[in-house]
Scaffold this motif. Structure first.
Motif, mmCIF file in Angstrom:
data_model
loop_
_atom_site.group_PDB
_atom_site.id
_atom_site.type_symbol
_atom_site.label_atom_id
_atom_site.label_comp_id
_atom_site.label_asym_id
_atom_site.label_seq_id
_atom_site.Cartn_x
_atom_site.Cartn_y
_atom_site.Cartn_z
ATOM 1 N N CYS A 96 0.715 -1.181 -0.030
ATOM 2 C CA CYS A 96 0.197 -0.016 0.007
ATOM 3 C C CYS A 96 0.792 1.292 -0.047
ATOM 4 O O CYS A 96 0.194 2.231 -0.028
ATOM 5 N N THR A 97 1.921 0.982 0.123
ATOM 6 C CA THR A 97 3.112 2.258 0.124
ATOM 7 C C THR A 97 4.366 1.665 -0.992
ATOM 8 O O THR A 97 4.346 0.550 -1.160
ATOM 9 N N ARG A 98 5.022 2.616 -1.427
ATOM 10 C CA ARG A 98 6.013 2.263 -2.267
ATOM 11 C C ARG A 98 6.910 1.189 -1.649
ATOM 12 O O ARG A 98 7.658 1.307 -0.503
ATOM 13 N N LEU A 107 -0.302 2.914 -7.201
ATOM 14 C CA LEU A 107 -0.727 3.337 -5.765
ATOM 15 C C LEU A 107 -1.509 4.777 -5.804
ATOM 16 O O LEU A 107 -0.956 5.729 -6.562
ATOM 17 N N ASP A 110 -3.653 8.505 -1.334
ATOM 18 C CA ASP A 110 -4.158 7.977 -0.049
ATOM 19 C C ASP A 110 -5.418 7.226 -0.207
ATOM 20 O O ASP A 110 -5.629 6.993 -1.542
ATOM 21 N N GLN A 139 4.778 -4.787 4.530
ATOM 22 C CA GLN A 139 3.574 -4.384 3.687
ATOM 23 C C GLN A 139 2.162 -4.982 3.912
ATOM 24 O O GLN A 139 1.161 -4.325 4.083
#
Length: 177
Positions: A96-98, A107, A110, A139
């Protein structure tokens, strides 16, 4: 009718790793299975890519969504933007993030975590302790902490890649109702 949609990862296609095998397993259990090919996955920005994905598929309360790597990241956006609660979503090597230094156009900036959670009766996060791309157990934990569900941690790399043959994935077959 039960349907399943299996989303390949970045640079992948429907014929690699365990996707065809899982498709056959689910079809044998009565699922209508789609394994679409999306060459623009994680190349085109999610804001312009997502409407195409949503238009290509029917989602209902008997839908099972499975995504691998970039396809799992795509599932977060799909779940946020559909207007129905699907039966299950299984995110394999999701993030959900790099997860590394590469650009990740799949992605969103937000997420509406409450909307995502409300659009899946069951959520599974399957990640590895050692993922060469950073789609690891941390992650998975980040998504689990925001969404609940079930987190499964293995030590099986990226669960399939150009240098990691992974033709079958029996765990997924057991997880899907």
């Amino acid at each position: 009718m039960q349907n399943a949609i299996i989303f390949h990862g970045t640079g992948g296609n429907p014929e690699v790793c365990w996707y065809p095998w899982l498709g056959r397993q689910l079809a044998g259990r009565g699922y209508d299975v789609a394994i679409p090919h999306y060459p623009g996955l994680n190349v085109e920005p999610v804001d312009s890519f997502l409407p195409k994905v949503l238009a290509d598929h029917d989602f209902n309360e008997r839908t099972v969504l499975v995504g691998h790597s970039g396809g799992a990241a795509l599932l977060l956006a799909v779940l946020e933007h559909i207007d129905v609660t699907v039966a299950q979503a299984v995110l394999v090597a999701g993030y959900c993030t790099r997860p590394n230094t590469e650009d990740e156009p799949v992605l969103q900036g937000d997420y509406d975590w409450a909307a995502i959670k409300s659009h899946a009766r069951e959520l599974y996060f399957v990640n590895s302790t050692h993922d060469p791309y950073g789609c690891d157990d941390r992650q998975g934990r980040a998504m689990f902490d925001r969404l609940g569900g079930t987190q499964i941690i293995r030590d099986e790399g990226h669960f399939g890649d150009y240098d990691q043959p992974y033709p079958e994935f029996p765990l997924l077959d057991r997880l899907i109702d």
